[in-house]
Design a protein around this motif. Structure first.
Motif, short mmCIF file in Angstrom:
data_model
loop_
_atom_site.label_atom_id
_atom_site.label_comp_id
_atom_site.label_asym_id
_atom_site.label_seq_id
_atom_site.Cartn_x
_atom_site.Cartn_y
_atom_site.Cartn_z
N GLN A 1 -9.52 -113.80 -68.22
CA GLN A 1 -8.82 -112.52 -68.29
C GLN A 1 -7.77 -112.58 -69.33
O GLN A 1 -6.97 -113.64 -69.22
CB GLN A 1 -8.42 -112.02 -67.00
N SER B 1 -4.23 -111.41 -71.04
CA SER B 1 -3.00 -110.91 -70.73
C SER B 1 -2.78 -109.33 -70.79
O SER B 1 -3.53 -108.70 -71.39
CB SER B 1 -1.71 -111.63 -71.27
N ALA B 2 -2.22 -109.20 -69.59
CA ALA B 2 -2.10 -107.30 -69.45
C ALA B 2 -1.41 -106.85 -70.66
O ALA B 2 -1.82 -105.82 -71.18
CB ALA B 2 -1.28 -107.22 -68.23
N TRP C 1 -1.85 -107.76 -61.80
CA TRP C 1 -2.41 -107.56 -63.32
C TRP C 1 -2.41 -106.21 -63.68
O TRP C 1 -1.83 -105.58 -64.84
CB TRP C 1 -3.56 -108.26 -63.58
N GLU D 1 0.82 -104.30 -64.04
CA GLU D 1 1.60 -104.94 -65.42
C GLU D 1 1.06 -104.00 -66.48
O GLU D 1 1.68 -103.80 -67.41
CB GLU D 1 1.36 -106.29 -65.54
N GLN E 1 -6.46 -116.54 -64.61
CA GLN E 1 -5.56 -115.55 -64.97
C GLN E 1 -4.66 -115.85 -66.15
O GLN E 1 -4.40 -114.94 -66.63
CB GLN E 1 -4.76 -115.28 -63.70
N HIS E 2 -4.44 -117.13 -66.32
CA HIS E 2 -3.08 -117.37 -67.42
C HIS E 2 -3.96 -118.11 -68.64
O HIS E 2 -3.10 -118.64 -69.40
CB HIS E 2 -2.09 -118.03 -66.84
#
Length: 504
Positions: free
Chosen positions: A237, A239-240, A272, A275, A502-503
């Motif tokens: 994913q 970043s938002a 997420w 954000e 996620q990151h």
């Protein structure tokens, strides 16, 4: 510097159902790869098959570009490429032959090529990339840049995940399905796309204009029937803030009225999505958008966050109203989740569509009627209906492959033919599909009809169902596949994949 033509072989003109639907999108993965190759310093052109008249347009594109290399990179975000439609393979093979005849090296990548590299090598491809193939593509292009005269055996030597022909035999060292490559970042090469042609068709057919983007690659869930030759169960994913910046860019550059977020699973974590909504609000970058998601991800907080971000429509992989069938699919959701998710999203003003799948092995009439009951209770705004489609690499395919004959793929997306021995024949499922669509229309039109009109329409609808059920034995398959044992949904594994994604 090499002259590289990047293209794909999904011709909307060759898919009557999708042409009639009239909702074309630029080839997102294809133009991401085009951007990557340009970042590497190469001269890049695009052949976009989506709105081409047909494969006859390709020769002119070759003549105008005269590429050193043709990279036929199918759009991994277009769900139709996962179906490996026969008509598109024919087009790809013709394009490969023409590119080779024109003197270009040819590299091919996509779901169908990953599953069946032999077909594309036989057409003349020098190399077929298995999976996403970014690392292999970078190495192949780098070698060719250093030595344009390199012969094919030395060109592909030692590169895992590349299929090639040696003395008429396919040579391939498989490496397994890898996570999405982190080098495929940044904005796609939107300047190579004739956006105005897309805008014109959308406005003509629908009165508004939609573009596409993606916030993630892959899906961590493990449904038995879902083909994943590109990313497997990996999930990455962005970043938002990065996704919000891209939506803002599209809004300011092309002024779309709508965005299709082509992720297999959009958002995944409610924090997420919250954000993402915040960044869009700060930049005034929100465009009404449509997503694909799962019912068990739609908490009240998630529905509220999606509304805040500007989500206009969510499509849920409902598949069936029968819990027995959902369990056999290893879907990991409950029928109650579907009804609750539809209600929550509706309360936040978000339209809801259900993807429905008919004919999964072991499904019986009672299961089909349970799907009808699901639509009655949930009242989705729209549905998409298909039949179970066995694709290589899935548990479902392994369970039914012995039954597959010469027809292993649909020719186009409107085929809807059973390719294994389901409980009923293809004609029966087509009738069920039509009745389910009619049911949605009937439910949605109730408010606009007078009570007598609605009663009359309802009676006619029920009569058609009754007639189909009365005739169902004539459509039964005598040697239908027995139900597969239900598997225990693995919730822990997808959660672990997602948590580590996620990151990245």
């Amino acid at each position: 510097m090499l002259k590289i033509q990047v293209g794909h072989s999904y011709f909307l003109a060759y898919d009557p159902k999708q042409w009639e639907r009239g909702k074309p999108y630029p080839p997102l993965a294809t133009i991401q790869v085009a951007a990557l190759l340009r970042q590497m310093g190469h001269q890049v052109a695009l052949f976009d098959a989506m709105l081409a008249t047909g494969v006859e347009d390709y020769q002119a594109a070759l003549q105008s570009t005269r590429p050193d290399v043709v990279v036929l990179y199918e759009d991994n975000f277009n769900y139709l490429t996962k179906m490996c439609l026969g008509r598109m393979r024919e087009a790809a093979c013709q394009m490969i032959a023409e590119a080779r005849a024109d003197g270009a090296r040819v590299i091919v990548a996509g779901s169908d090529a990953s599953d069946h590299p032999d077909a594309f090598l036989a057409a003349g491809a020098d190399a077929v990339l298995i999976g996403e193939g970014i690392a292999a593509l970078i190495e192949l292009v780098g070698r060719l840049q250093r030595d344009p005269a390199i012969d094919t055996p030395r060109w592909v030597a030692g590169i895992a995940g590349v299929a090639t022909l040696t003395n008429g035999q396919t040579q391939l060292t498989r490496v397994g399905v890898l996570p999405p490559d982190p080098r495929l970042i940044g904005h796609p090469a939107w300047d190579l796309v004739d956006v105005e042609r897309y805008r014109a068709m959308w406005l003509e057919r629908h009165g508004y204009f939609s573009l596409n983007m993606a916030a993630s690659r892959g899906c961590p869930f493990r449904c038995n029937w879902c083909a994943k030759p590109i990313w497997g169960n990996h999930y990455n994913q962005r970043s938002a803030s990065d996704v919000a910046a891209e939506m803002t860019y599209l809004k300011r550059t092309f002024q779309p009225d709508h965005i299709w977020l082509a992720d297999d699973i959009f958002g995944f974590r409610v924090d997420w999505v919250g954000e993402f909504a915040g960044h869009l609000a700060d930049a005034d970058g929100s465009v009404p958008f449509t997503i694909q998601t799962r019912a068990d991800l739609i908490s009240e907080r998630m529905a509220a966050a999606l509304e805040h971000a500007g989500c206009a429509e969510a499509w849920i992989g409902a598949e069936s109203g029968s819990q027995r069938v959902l369990d056999a699919m290893n879907k990991g959701t409950r029928v109650a989740d579907l009804i609750a998710a539809r209600a929550r999203l509706g309360e936040h003003g978000i339209r809801v569509g259900f993807f429905i799948q008919l004919g999964y092995q072991g499904e019986q009439l009672v299961d089909l009627l349970a799907t009808r009951e699901l639509i009655t209770q949930a009242v989705p705004d729209d549905i998409g209906v298909s039949v179970s489609y066995p694709l290589p690499g899935t548990k479902f395919y392994e369970q039914v492959k012995a039954q597959l004959g010469a027809k292993t793929h649909w020719q186009d997306s409107g085929d809807l033919a059973m390719m294994f021995r389901g409980a009923y024949d293809s004609d029966f499922y087509r009738h069920v599909r039509d009745l389910l669509h009619e049911q949605v229309v009937l439910q949605q039109s109730k408010a606009a009809q007078s009570p007598p009109q609605h009663r009359e329409a309802r009676a006619a609808f029920e009569a058609r169902w009754a007639a189909l059920i009365a005739d169902e034995r004539a459509h039964r398959s005598e040697d239908a596949t027995a139900p597969a044992p239900a598997t225990t949904p693995d919730h822990a594994e997808p959660a672990r994949h997602a948590a580590t994604a996620q990151h990245r």
